[in-house]
Design a protein around this motif. Structure first.
Motif, PDB file in Angstrom:
ATOM      1  N   PHE A 193     -27.983 -91.905  -3.739  1.00 53.73           N
ATOM      2  CA  PHE A 193     -27.867 -93.227  -4.349  1.00 53.73           C
ATOM      3  C   PHE A 193     -26.549 -93.878  -3.946  1.00 53.73           C
ATOM      4  CE2 PHE A 193     -27.623 -95.481  -8.782  1.00 53.73           C
ATOM      5  CZ  PHE A 193     -27.755 -96.714  -8.174  1.00 53.73           C
ATOM      6  N   HIS A 194     -25.430 -93.274  -4.353  1.00 54.16           N
ATOM      7  CA  HIS A 194     -24.117 -93.821  -4.011  1.00 54.16           C
ATOM      8  C   HIS A 194     -23.053 -92.786  -4.330  1.00 54.16           C
ATOM      9  CE1 HIS A 194     -24.227 -94.588  -8.344  1.00 54.16           C
ATOM     10  NE2 HIS A 194     -22.905 -94.684  -8.310  1.00 54.16           N
ATOM     11  N   LYS A 195     -21.821 -93.085  -3.957  1.00 51.65           N
ATOM     12  CA  LYS A 195     -20.693 -92.223  -4.290  1.00 51.65           C
ATOM     13  C   LYS A 195     -19.760 -92.988  -5.222  1.00 51.65           C
ATOM     14  CE  LYS A 195     -17.340 -89.036  -2.475  1.00 51.65           C
ATOM     15  NZ  LYS A 195     -16.903 -88.287  -1.325  1.00 51.65           N
ATOM     16  N   VAL A 196     -19.417 -92.353  -6.335  1.00 50.73           N
ATOM     17  CA  VAL A 196     -18.524 -92.968  -7.320  1.00 50.73           C
ATOM     18  C   VAL A 196     -17.105 -92.936  -6.766  1.00 50.73           C
ATOM     19  CG1 VAL A 196     -17.584 -92.763  -9.655  1.00 50.73           C
ATOM     20  CG2 VAL A 196     -20.002 -92.228  -9.231  1.00 50.73           C
ATOM     21  N   PRO A 197     -16.412 -94.079  -6.708  1.00 50.41           N
ATOM     22  CA  PRO A 197     -15.012 -94.067  -6.271  1.00 50.41           C
ATOM     23  C   PRO A 197     -14.145 -93.401  -7.344  1.00 50.41           C
ATOM     24  CG  PRO A 197     -15.853 -96.332  -6.492  1.00 50.41           C
ATOM     25  CD  PRO A 197     -16.908 -95.401  -6.987  1.00 50.41           C
ATOM     26  N   ALA A 198     -13.467 -92.323  -6.992  1.00 46.09           N
ATOM     27  CA  ALA A 198     -12.732 -91.503  -7.968  1.00 46.09           C
ATOM     28  C   ALA A 198     -11.648 -92.273  -8.721  1.00 46.09           C
ATOM     29  CB  ALA A 198     -12.127 -90.289  -7.271  1.00 46.09           C
ATOM     30  N   PHE A 199     -11.088 -93.301  -8.104  1.00 49.95           N
ATOM     31  CA  PHE A 199     -10.053 -94.109  -8.751  1.00 49.95           C
ATOM     32  C   PHE A 199     -10.627 -95.418  -9.295  1.00 49.95           C
ATOM     33  CE2 PHE A 199      -7.597 -91.372  -5.949  1.00 49.95           C
ATOM     34  CZ  PHE A 199      -6.583 -90.951  -6.792  1.00 49.95           C
ATOM     35  N   GLY A 200     -11.931 -95.578  -9.219  1.00 49.92           N
ATOM     36  CA  GLY A 200     -12.573 -96.835  -9.570  1.00 49.92           C
ATOM     37  C   GLY A 200     -12.671 -97.705  -8.325  1.00 49.92           C
ATOM     38  N   GLY A 201     -13.466 -98.753  -8.407  1.00 46.24           N
ATOM     39  CA  GLY A 201     -13.638 -99.659  -7.282  1.00 46.24           C
ATOM     40  C   GLY A 201     -15.092 -99.800  -6.888  1.00 46.24           C
ATOM     41  N   ARG A 202     -15.289-100.326  -5.689  1.00 46.90           N
ATOM     42  CA  ARG A 202     -16.625-100.702  -5.222  1.00 46.90           C
ATOM     43  C   ARG A 202     -17.338 -99.585  -4.474  1.00 46.90           C
ATOM     44  NH1 ARG A 202     -17.513-106.467  -4.169  1.00 46.90           N
ATOM     45  NH2 ARG A 202     -18.337-105.850  -2.150  1.00 46.90           N
ATOM     46  N   THR A 203     -18.680 -99.623  -4.566  1.00 49.21           N
ATOM     47  CA  THR A 203     -19.531 -98.681  -3.851  1.00 49.21           C
ATOM     48  C   THR A 203     -20.861 -99.366  -3.551  1.00 49.21           C
ATOM     49  OG1 THR A 203     -20.501 -96.463  -3.886  1.00 49.21           O
ATOM     50  CG2 THR A 203     -20.415 -97.625  -5.991  1.00 49.21           C
ATOM     51  N   PRO A 204     -21.343 -99.285  -2.315  1.00 47.02           N
ATOM     52  CA  PRO A 204     -22.599 -99.963  -1.975  1.00 47.02           C
ATOM     53  C   PRO A 204     -23.813 -99.044  -2.071  1.00 47.02           C
ATOM     54  CG  PRO A 204     -21.516 -99.267   0.025  1.00 47.02           C
ATOM     55  CD  PRO A 204     -20.625 -98.844  -1.118  1.00 47.02           C
ATOM     56  N   HIS A 205     -24.951 -99.677  -2.232  1.00 51.38           N
ATOM     57  CA  HIS A 205     -26.254 -99.006  -2.104  1.00 51.38           C
ATOM     58  C   HIS A 205     -27.213-100.029  -1.511  1.00 51.38           C
ATOM     59  CE1 HIS A 205     -29.837 -96.672  -2.868  1.00 51.38           C
ATOM     60  NE2 HIS A 205     -30.357 -97.705  -3.502  1.00 51.38           N
ATOM     61  N   PHE A 206     -27.899 -99.643  -0.461  1.00 49.81           N
ATOM     62  CA  PHE A 206     -28.849-100.539   0.186  1.00 49.81           C
ATOM     63  C   PHE A 206     -30.258-100.026  -0.063  1.00 49.81           C
ATOM     64  CE2 PHE A 206     -24.865-100.671   2.530  1.00 49.81           C
ATOM     65  CZ  PHE A 206     -24.541-102.003   2.341  1.00 49.81           C
ATOM     66  N   CYS A 207     -31.080-100.888  -0.618  1.00 44.77           N
ATOM     67  CA  CYS A 207     -32.480-100.574  -0.871  1.00 44.77           C
ATOM     68  C   CYS A 207     -33.265-101.685  -0.175  1.00 44.77           C
ATOM     69  CB  CYS A 207     -32.753-100.535  -2.370  1.00 44.77           C
ATOM     70  SG  CYS A 207     -34.411-100.006  -2.782  1.00 44.77           S
ATOM     71  N   ASP A 208     -33.418-101.506   1.127  1.00 47.79           N
ATOM     72  CA  ASP A 208     -33.969-102.527   1.997  1.00 47.79           C
ATOM     73  C   ASP A 208     -35.178-103.209   1.375  1.00 47.79           C
ATOM     74  OD1 ASP A 208     -34.084-104.013   4.335  1.00 47.79           O
ATOM     75  OD2 ASP A 208     -35.392-102.573   5.341  1.00 47.79           O
TER      76      ASP A 208
END
Length: 137
Positions: free
Chosen positions: A81-96
């Motif tokens: 699905f995605h990777k959680v940024p350990a310090f917080g912040g943005r993470t993408p997921h593409f579901c075409d």
């Protein structure tokens, strides 16, 4: 400087409140609980609660994910699905053909917020989930 989150930080029971706000149309709300429990290769995540949408009776809703030690999140069928940024912040997921951009905000830890901005030809909404640690009974 923000603190780095680890998998163990999420273990346990949380209250979750979620607002689903479409760019057009009626909003929806979800209220329930989220629980991360130990599994062989990380933590199993399950959330259960009530989804309320305008013009429809309340519905019971559930989601399941698997979280691993590097904060990777997988759907219950094993897809990444995605990777959680350990310090917080943005993470993408593409579901075409749709794009999900998640933002983790750990500034109020142990409470935290996850916001997903979803756009594409099929979807156009923002989903804001607030997690509040709940003491085990």
């Amino acid at each position: 400087m923000p603190t780095e989150r680890t998998l163990a930080d999420f273990a346990g029971l949380w209250v979750i409140e979620r607002a689903i706000v479409p760019r057009q149309g009626s909003a929806a709300q979800f209220m329930g609980k989220a629980e991360w429990t130990p599994s062989a290769d990380g933590l199993d995540y399950i959330e259960t609660g009530t989804l309320r949408m305008e013009g429809a009776p309340p519905m019971q809703a559930e989601r399941r994910y698997r979280w691993t030690g590097d904060l990777s999140v997988y759907f219950d069928d094993g897809r990444f699905f995605h990777k959680v940024p350990a310090f917080g912040g943005r993470t993408p997921h593409f579901c075409d053909p749709d794009t999900y951009i998640g933002t983790y905000d750990f500034d109020g830890w142990p409470d935290f917020t996850v916001t997903w901005d979803v756009s594409g030809p099929r979807k156009d909404y923002q989903m804001i989930s607030t997690f509040t640690r709940r003491a085990d009974p």
